[in-house]
Scaffold this motif. Structure first.
Motif, PDB file in Angstrom:
ATOM      1  N   SER A  76       0.821  -1.217   0.000  1.00 58.59           N
ATOM      2  CA  SER A  76       0.000   0.000   0.000  1.00 58.59           C
ATOM      3  C   SER A  76       0.849   1.258   0.000  1.00 58.59           C
ATOM      4  O   SER A  76       0.375   2.317  -0.381  1.00 58.59           O
ATOM      5  CB  SER A  76      -0.944   0.002   1.206  1.00 58.59           C
ATOM      6  OG  SER A  76      -0.246   0.314   2.396  1.00 58.59           O
ATOM      7  N   ARG A 103     -13.893  12.735   3.427  1.00 53.57           N
ATOM      8  CA  ARG A 103     -13.624  11.419   2.873  1.00 53.57           C
ATOM      9  C   ARG A 103     -13.917  10.355   3.906  1.00 53.57           C
ATOM     10  O   ARG A 103     -13.910  10.618   5.088  1.00 53.57           O
ATOM     11  CB  ARG A 103     -12.149  11.341   2.480  1.00 53.57           C
ATOM     12  CG  ARG A 103     -11.894  10.613   1.198  1.00 53.57           C
ATOM     13  CD  ARG A 103     -10.448  10.798   0.834  1.00 53.57           C
ATOM     14  NE  ARG A 103     -10.420  11.372  -0.484  1.00 53.57           N
ATOM     15  CZ  ARG A 103      -9.590  11.014  -1.417  1.00 53.57           C
ATOM     16  NH1 ARG A 103      -8.665  10.128  -1.169  1.00 53.57           N
ATOM     17  NH2 ARG A 103      -9.621  11.543  -2.599  1.00 53.57           N
ATOM     18  N   SER A 104     -14.091   9.120   3.438  1.00 52.65           N
ATOM     19  CA  SER A 104     -14.385   8.002   4.328  1.00 52.65           C
ATOM     20  C   SER A 104     -13.137   7.152   4.546  1.00 52.65           C
ATOM     21  O   SER A 104     -12.316   6.996   3.642  1.00 52.65           O
ATOM     22  CB  SER A 104     -15.493   7.150   3.715  1.00 52.65           C
ATOM     23  OG  SER A 104     -15.583   5.913   4.369  1.00 52.65           O
ATOM     24  N   MET A 158      -5.279  12.203   1.958  1.00 53.49           N
ATOM     25  CA  MET A 158      -6.482  11.433   2.287  1.00 53.49           C
ATOM     26  C   MET A 158      -6.802  11.503   3.784  1.00 53.49           C
ATOM     27  O   MET A 158      -7.958  11.697   4.161  1.00 53.49           O
ATOM     28  CB  MET A 158      -6.303   9.972   1.863  1.00 53.49           C
ATOM     29  CG  MET A 158      -6.350   9.767   0.363  1.00 53.49           C
ATOM     30  SD  MET A 158      -6.000   8.078  -0.127  1.00 53.49           S
ATOM     31  CE  MET A 158      -7.495   7.270   0.396  1.00 53.49           C
ATOM     32  N   SER A 211     -13.097   4.069   4.637  1.00 55.22           N
ATOM     33  CA  SER A 211     -13.216   2.832   3.861  1.00 55.22           C
ATOM     34  C   SER A 211     -12.351   2.861   2.604  1.00 55.22           C
ATOM     35  O   SER A 211     -12.049   1.813   2.047  1.00 55.22           O
ATOM     36  CB  SER A 211     -14.672   2.575   3.486  1.00 55.22           C
ATOM     37  OG  SER A 211     -15.152   3.618   2.660  1.00 55.22           O
ATOM     38  N   GLU A 212     -11.917   4.050   2.158  1.00 52.58           N
ATOM     39  CA  GLU A 212     -11.095   4.150   0.958  1.00 52.58           C
ATOM     40  C   GLU A 212      -9.670   3.649   1.175  1.00 52.58           C
ATOM     41  O   GLU A 212      -8.956   3.409   0.212  1.00 52.58           O
ATOM     42  CB  GLU A 212     -11.075   5.592   0.465  1.00 52.58           C
ATOM     43  CG  GLU A 212     -12.438   6.082   0.021  1.00 52.58           C
ATOM     44  CD  GLU A 212     -12.403   7.507  -0.452  1.00 52.58           C
ATOM     45  OE1 GLU A 212     -11.448   7.878  -1.152  1.00 52.58           O
ATOM     46  OE2 GLU A 212     -13.336   8.252  -0.111  1.00 52.58           O
ATOM     47  N   ILE A 213      -9.235   3.498   2.436  1.00 53.02           N
ATOM     48  CA  ILE A 213      -7.867   3.045   2.685  1.00 53.02           C
ATOM     49  C   ILE A 213      -7.834   1.720   3.434  1.00 53.02           C
ATOM     50  O   ILE A 213      -6.818   1.351   3.996  1.00 53.02           O
ATOM     51  CB  ILE A 213      -7.054   4.120   3.442  1.00 53.02           C
ATOM     52  CG1 ILE A 213      -7.780   4.603   4.685  1.00 53.02           C
ATOM     53  CG2 ILE A 213      -6.707   5.269   2.548  1.00 53.02           C
ATOM     54  CD1 ILE A 213      -7.015   5.608   5.499  1.00 53.02           C
ATOM     55  N   THR A 233      -0.123  11.109  -0.969  1.00 53.21           N
ATOM     56  CA  THR A 233      -1.514  10.686  -1.117  1.00 53.21           C
ATOM     57  C   THR A 233      -2.134  10.372   0.234  1.00 53.21           C
ATOM     58  O   THR A 233      -3.263  10.786   0.523  1.00 53.21           O
ATOM     59  CB  THR A 233      -1.595   9.455  -2.044  1.00 53.21           C
ATOM     60  OG1 THR A 233      -0.983   9.782  -3.287  1.00 53.21           O
ATOM     61  CG2 THR A 233      -3.033   9.030  -2.261  1.00 53.21           C
TER      62      THR A 233
END
Length: 195
Positions: A36, A58-59, A49, A61-63, A45
């Protein structure tokens, strides 16, 4: 395999932890966390984020890393190993460090490839988790050298103190400006005792 672990992100002294119920060995979850961080501009990034996550744009859940639970609520407390949690892989974007079980292992700017990653996880002569001796210096985390003071630096410092220019204590001590809730209580207690 039933090995439990955490994937942890640290940003602004706040910890985001994702629980993994199985396959948390270095060749499982450890490699996934490493992967990752190996895409181009990963640190930038992640900083962007996580900033957007804290701002509510942002959530989390994206990572997420696959086969793990949702992230726990953000915490000021660093997750620790216990009899149930054997492995913790922490990406510290505040200081650009890849931690394994609370031990700084690698610099995020120069991570090893997947095969070397597993080989570099070793134990020292006391039996504690440590980076293997064969790990090249460019991959190892290097603790920053303490500041050195030459006579000219000392004279500059003394003149700045005498002329009244101010330096933040957090800059002198290389600490964060944000206090955890426990630290705030200690500071308030000291203020009450002194005052």
């Amino acid at each position: 395999m039933g090995t439990r672990g955490y994937y942890v992100l640290r940003y602004r002294n706040i910890y985001f932890a994702q629980y993994h119920n199985y396959d948390s060995y270095p060749d499982g979850l450890g490699v996934k966390v490493l992967q990752s961080m190996q895409f181009p501009n990963a640190i930038t990034t992640y900083l962007q984020m996580l900033g957007e996550i804290l701002d509510g744009l942002r959530s989390l859940s994206e990572i997420l890393i696959e086969r793990g639970d949702d992230f726990s609520p953000p915490s000021w407390q660093r997750p620790e190993n216990d009899i149930f949690i054997e492995w913790i892989y922490e990406i510290d974007v505040d200081r650009n460090i890849f931690h394994i079980n609370g031990t700084p292992f690698f610099s995020l700017e120069c991570l090893p490839d997947e095969g070397d990653f597993i080989q570099y996880i070793s134990k020292d002569h006391y039996g504690n988790l440590a980076c293997a001796l064969r790990c090249p210096p460019e991959h190892r985390y290097k603790r920053p050298a303490p500041p050195t003071v030459s006579n000219s630096d000392l004279a500059t410092y003394q003149s700045s103190v005498c002329t009244g220019s101010h330096v933040a204590l957090s800059d002198l001590l290389a600490t964060n400006d944000f206090l955890s809730p426990d630290e705030r209580i200690r500071v308030l207690l000291l203020e009450v005792m002194i005052g």
